[in-house]
Design an enzyme around this catalytic site. Structure first.
Site, PDB file in Angstrom:
ATOM      1  N   GLY A 255       0.828  -1.205   0.000  1.00 61.27           N
ATOM      2  CA  GLY A 255       0.000   0.000   0.000  1.00 61.27           C
ATOM      3  C   GLY A 255       0.857   1.248   0.000  1.00 61.27           C
ATOM      4  O   GLY A 255       0.722   2.103  -0.855  1.00 61.27           O
ATOM      5  N   GLY A 483       0.279  -6.503   3.466  1.00 57.37           N
ATOM      6  CA  GLY A 483       1.490  -7.198   3.044  1.00 57.37           C
ATOM      7  C   GLY A 483       2.559  -7.177   4.119  1.00 57.37           C
ATOM      8  O   GLY A 483       3.660  -7.687   3.940  1.00 57.37           O
ATOM      9  N   ALA A 526      -0.674  -2.651  13.927  1.00 56.48           N
ATOM     10  CA  ALA A 526      -0.347  -3.613  14.987  1.00 56.48           C
ATOM     11  C   ALA A 526      -0.749  -3.063  16.352  1.00 56.48           C
ATOM     12  O   ALA A 526      -1.347  -3.770  17.170  1.00 56.48           O
ATOM     13  CB  ALA A 526       1.138  -3.952  14.955  1.00 56.48           C
ATOM     14  N   ARG A 642       7.854  -3.162  21.690  1.00 52.80           N
ATOM     15  CA  ARG A 642       7.895  -4.614  21.619  1.00 52.80           C
ATOM     16  C   ARG A 642       7.825  -5.071  20.159  1.00 52.80           C
ATOM     17  O   ARG A 642       7.028  -4.549  19.376  1.00 52.80           O
ATOM     18  CB  ARG A 642       6.690  -5.164  22.366  1.00 52.80           C
ATOM     19  CG  ARG A 642       6.708  -6.636  22.519  1.00 52.80           C
ATOM     20  CD  ARG A 642       5.542  -7.044  23.373  1.00 52.80           C
ATOM     21  NE  ARG A 642       5.838  -8.291  24.027  1.00 52.80           N
ATOM     22  CZ  ARG A 642       4.913  -9.044  24.589  1.00 52.80           C
ATOM     23  NH1 ARG A 642       3.659  -8.646  24.606  1.00 52.80           N
ATOM     24  NH2 ARG A 642       5.246 -10.179  25.149  1.00 52.80           N
ATOM     25  N   ILE A 643       8.672  -5.996  19.813  1.00 56.05           N
ATOM     26  CA  ILE A 643       8.668  -6.542  18.455  1.00 56.05           C
ATOM     27  C   ILE A 643       7.838  -7.828  18.470  1.00 56.05           C
ATOM     28  O   ILE A 643       8.127  -8.763  19.216  1.00 56.05           O
ATOM     29  CB  ILE A 643      10.112  -6.808  17.989  1.00 56.05           C
ATOM     30  CG1 ILE A 643      10.901  -5.490  17.916  1.00 56.05           C
ATOM     31  CG2 ILE A 643      10.122  -7.523  16.641  1.00 56.05           C
ATOM     32  CD1 ILE A 643      10.330  -4.432  16.991  1.00 56.05           C
ATOM     33  N   ASN A 645       7.196  -9.948  15.913  1.00 58.96           N
ATOM     34  CA  ASN A 645       7.757 -11.057  15.135  1.00 58.96           C
ATOM     35  C   ASN A 645       9.058 -10.554  14.539  1.00 58.96           C
ATOM     36  O   ASN A 645       9.064  -9.670  13.681  1.00 58.96           O
ATOM     37  CB  ASN A 645       6.765 -11.473  14.036  1.00 58.96           C
ATOM     38  CG  ASN A 645       7.292 -12.615  13.173  1.00 58.96           C
ATOM     39  OD1 ASN A 645       8.474 -12.678  12.842  1.00 58.96           O
ATOM     40  ND2 ASN A 645       6.400 -13.516  12.789  1.00 58.96           N
ATOM     41  N   GLN A 652      10.256  -5.620   7.415  1.00 60.69           N
ATOM     42  CA  GLN A 652       9.690  -4.268   7.308  1.00 60.69           C
ATOM     43  C   GLN A 652      10.790  -3.208   7.321  1.00 60.69           C
ATOM     44  O   GLN A 652      10.777  -2.277   6.532  1.00 60.69           O
ATOM     45  CB  GLN A 652       8.779  -3.997   8.517  1.00 60.69           C
ATOM     46  CG  GLN A 652       7.412  -4.556   8.383  1.00 60.69           C
ATOM     47  CD  GLN A 652       6.542  -3.587   7.629  1.00 60.69           C
ATOM     48  OE1 GLN A 652       6.729  -3.407   6.426  1.00 60.69           O
ATOM     49  NE2 GLN A 652       5.614  -2.968   8.292  1.00 60.69           N
ATOM     50  N   LYS A 715       5.202  -0.146  19.071  1.00 54.38           N
ATOM     51  CA  LYS A 715       5.247   1.237  18.597  1.00 54.38           C
ATOM     52  C   LYS A 715       4.958   1.403  17.108  1.00 54.38           C
ATOM     53  O   LYS A 715       4.766   2.524  16.652  1.00 54.38           O
ATOM     54  CB  LYS A 715       6.624   1.835  18.905  1.00 54.38           C
ATOM     55  CG  LYS A 715       6.817   2.196  20.377  1.00 54.38           C
ATOM     56  CD  LYS A 715       8.118   2.938  20.574  1.00 54.38           C
ATOM     57  CE  LYS A 715       8.224   3.518  21.971  1.00 54.38           C
ATOM     58  NZ  LYS A 715       9.553   4.174  22.157  1.00 54.38           N
ATOM     59  N   GLU A 719       6.903   2.489   8.909  1.00 56.83           N
ATOM     60  CA  GLU A 719       7.413   3.643   8.181  1.00 56.83           C
ATOM     61  C   GLU A 719       8.795   4.108   8.609  1.00 56.83           C
ATOM     62  O   GLU A 719       9.521   4.717   7.827  1.00 56.83           O
ATOM     63  CB  GLU A 719       6.388   4.792   8.273  1.00 56.83           C
ATOM     64  CG  GLU A 719       5.191   4.482   7.399  1.00 56.83           C
ATOM     65  CD  GLU A 719       3.967   5.326   7.699  1.00 56.83           C
ATOM     66  OE1 GLU A 719       3.756   6.297   6.984  1.00 56.83           O
ATOM     67  OE2 GLU A 719       3.222   5.003   8.640  1.00 56.83           O
TER      68      GLU A 719
END
Ligand code: MOS
Length: 752
Positions: A255, A483, A526, A642-643, A645, A652, A715, A719
């Site tokens: 997108g 995606g 997320a 926090r991540i 994955n 990303q 967070k 981008e």
């Protein structure tokens, strides 16, 4: 959160990965539907004026052609003309609780005015795509042409103060402290203008809409970043109750902001389908994605910085002039990060816009942050050289311990750790301060760095979680996976919260019949949908726990809830007393148990300033005789809460960096100065990096536990990867060559 199941954070493969690589994932334009017809948009070949006549006789006489709609015969929509849309333009378009992106003015054949070359002015519909294309090409069009405004560099003096800031609730100007004092008291100064060209997002999946009417009910399969945004806008335009409109979007091939607002083709597909009484599929050509569906507008940014001899900033001033269209207003907020990145008592930003006969610019990955940070972070580098100070050290001297824009504390900020870890992993200390001082054989070597920051956003979101009789769970949220891995991380959140292996969780998205979820923009999916999914699963867990405790036949009968944990697809005590969800539901005779949660931002929004941060480090090699420039390596470290994955997150961040490389070295949407036609409107001539242009990219993570941002502590990472990357590369080019290129892209001719 519960720590018993290690699902969150793990590098789980994408749950939809197999479907995607085997072709089983159906994108909007892939949906098979009986009796479908094909729409092809006819676009203007002038940049300004009016369509005087469209002769459709030859086109409509062709076999299989069902309709040729033009401004002269298209059905009238009460809210469809550009003028009628002006009245609603500033309204966010999200349905109900959501705040989607503001409406863009779109072209629905309600008037004959032409504002840019490539504007939709007609729609041919036929029983095959080929026949529709043929018909579209055989419409004879007469224009009354006027002289367009096409080149920003000649129009800067016509810049005007915009109404808004690309949908953000911020005024175009900001000012803190005494700007003149800041300039006068500086021992070293930089004053420079940076230019970024128009850049067009090119998702691999083109925009596409499939419109199906049944009576006064409309179903759209649409490639969109916001199914509820589309539902609201289309319901408005066609004067339908929102409940009569269903938007489906199961898979989206990227997108990047382009699929955020609702553009002309979506309305035209719905209009065309109603006109011919058949489903209509309308897919944009690659060329039609240059201008009709947003792009990053050109920017001209003047930055003034001042610092004392010890490196403390005395002035940060950032004045942007940006491109907008002749008929609508979108302002790339280039000063956004300037207000918050460094501690300085004097900070001022301004934004002015210039009307160009182009399509309307729009959200493009990190709108404002990506373009603005290029200017700010290059200027910071320039000032570091004037001060004879290491660029990392210079940034640390001006580290902001609270948000300079509003004085609020950060919810968390680990930027120092990003600098430290990045510099260490990169080998920054091997860098000499002087430009042109590092060589490898005949090549000049340069190191550059820059800071990254992106705000942590969140919207209201609802989700449903269901435990099925077989002990598998379904979680549902009316958001979409563009995606980025939303299906996967929602699955992980649900699995952990319910004590299930991820294989026993199914995640459903992309349908406005589901509880309303956020539009996927502003890196917020997320945080928003994840919070709702997490809370719904917690609620489901509580329901199931109470069910077991109150069931005389359950091994958990009468056990205090605090002693019951979720694990191994069921409820168990530490002493291994308990049962599986399947056993519990079977005995209860319940077909399924359902829970729902409505999550929304709270007072943390007022109390804290919330951002993700990062640092980029780049090494370039330049052949001084030929100007040939290669990126040798790039390393970026991010602290983004926090991540969820680590694998999809790395993906990303790398994608963001690759686009940063693209911005730095390749991308530029070029307009023919005679007629406003985009001359490089395809992926052969619109340059993006190929594999050979992308060196090893290393991504580092700084773990953050942020209890304030949202219930799941994330967070947003969509981008920030692009923010700062172009500046790090440009700064490395300066270090290698002593040549300061302030106009992107940095091509070889600018180095000779
Ligand atoms: Mo993103 S450019 O906010 O869709």
């Amino acid at each position: 959160m519960n720590h018993e199941i290690e699902s969150i954070g793990q590098p789980l493969d994408r749950v939809d990965g197999r479907l995607k690589v085997t072709g089983g994932a159906r994108y909007s334009a892939d949906i098979p539907v009986a009796h479908v017809a094909y729409g092809v948009i006819i676009t203007s070949s002038i940049a300004k004026g009016r369509v005087v006549q469209m002769d459709t006789a030859e086109a409509t006489a062709l076999p299989g052609v069902l309709a040729v709609l033009t401004p002269f015969n298209a059905p009238r929509l009460a809210k469809g003309s550009i003028e009628a849309q002006s009245a609603q333009q500033a309204q966010p378009t999200g349905g109900g609780q959501q705040s989607g992106p503001p409406n863009r003015k779109i072209h629905l054949l309600q008037e004959a005015d032409v504002f840019y070359n490539g504007q939709p002015i007609g729609l041919a519909i036929a029983d095959t795509l080929e026949r529709a294309m043929d018909a579209a090409s055989r419409v004879r069009i007469r224009y009354q042409e006027e002289t367009p405004t096409l080149q920003m560099k000649y129009e800067l003096t016509h810049a005007y103060k915009p109404q808004g800031m690309g949908g953000r609730p911020t005024p175009p100007d900001s000012r803190q402290g005494d700007i003149d004092l800041g300039w006068r008291s500086a021992a070293a100064r930089v004053e420079a203008t940076y230019v970024t060209p128009a850049e067009t997002h090119n998702a691999l999946e083109p925009h596409g809409t499939l419109a199906i009417w049944e009576g006064d009910h409309l179903t759209l399969y649409d490639a969109t970043q916001g199914i509820f945004t589309v539902r609201k806008r289309i319901a408005d335009l066609f004067e339908l109750p929102p409940d009569n409109v269903r938007i489906l979007s199961y898979f989206i091939g990227g997108g990047f902001g382009s699929k955020g607002p609702v553009w002309s083709h979506v309305g035209l597909a719905a209009m065309g389908a109603r006109q011919v009484g058949r489903p209509v599929k309308l897919v944009l050509t690659r060329r039609q994605m240059f201008g009709n569906v947003g792009f990053r507008g050109e920017t001209n940014q003047r930055v003034r910085l001042g610092a004392r001899q010890d490196g403390a900033l005395t002035l940060v001033k950032h004045d942007g002039i940006v491109q907008t269209s002749a008929y609508d207003e979108f302002v790339e907020p280039v000063g956004a990060n300037t207000k918050m990145l460094y501690a300085c008592p004097q900070i001022a930003t301004s934004h002015r816009a210039v009307r160009i006969n182009s399509g309307t610019p729009s959200y493009t990955r990190a709108p404002g942050e990506a373009s603005g940070t290029f200017a700010l972070e290059c200027a910071m580098d320039e000032l570091a050289y004037r001060l004879n100070m290491d660029p990392v050290e210079f940034r640390l001297r001006n580290y902001a311990d609270t948000d300079p824009e509003n004085g609020k504390p950060w919810s968390s900020k680990s930027l120092k750790e990003c600098y430290r870890l990045g510099a260490e992993k990169f080998g920054w200390s091997a860098r000499s301060l002087q430009p042109r001082s590092l060589r490898d054989g005949d090549e000049l070597v340069g190191y550059g760095m820059a800071t990254a920051a992106y705000p942590t956003r969140r919207s209201p979101a609802s989700a449903r979680a269901r435990m099925l009789p077989d002990g598998t769970a379904v979680v549902q949220c009316g958001t979409q996976d563009i995606g980025t891995g939303t299906y996967t991380v929602m699955t992980q959140l649900a699995a952990e919260t319910l004590g299930l292996p991820p294989q026993r969780v199914r995640c459903e998205l992309g349908d406005t019949d589901l509880p309303e979820g956020p539009h996927s923009g502003g890196s917020q999916t997320a945080a928003s949908a994840g919070s709702a999914v997490y809370l719904a699963c917690q609620e489901l867990r509580t329901k199931l726990t109470m069910m077991a405790i109150n069931d005389a036949n359950s091994p958990l009968h009468g056990v205090p809830a605090s002693e019951i944990r979720v694990e191994r697809s069921g409820l168990y005590t530490e002493g291994n007393r308990g049962e599986s969800y399947a056993a519990l539901l079977r005995r209860q005779g319940t077909p399924e148990v359902e829970a729902r949660a409505d999550a929304k931002p709270g007072e943390e929004q007022q109390k804290y300033s919330m951002y993700a941060f990062g640092a980029h480090f780049s090494e370039v090699r330049v052949d001084p005789d030929l100007g040939r420039l290669r990126l040798a390596r790039h390393l970026a470290v991010f602290a983004a809460g926090r991540i969820l994955n680590i694998k999809t997150a790395r993906n990303q961040f790398m994608g963001g960096v690759v686009w940063g490389i693209s911005m730095a070295l390749f991308e530029e949407t070029q307009m023919d100065p005679r007629n406003g036609r985009i001359v490089n409107a395809d992926l052969a001539e619109y340059l993006v990096p190929v594999h050979a242009d992308v060196p090893k990219i290393e991504i580092g993570f700084v773990e953050e536990h942020d209890p304030f941002v949202n219930p799941i502590g994330v967070k947003g990472i969509g981008e920030i990867g692009i923010v700062g990357a172009p500046a790090a590369i440009a700064n490395a080019v300066y270090h290698a060559t002593g040549r300061r290129v302030r106009e992107l892209p940095i091509t070889l001719d600018k180095l000779l």
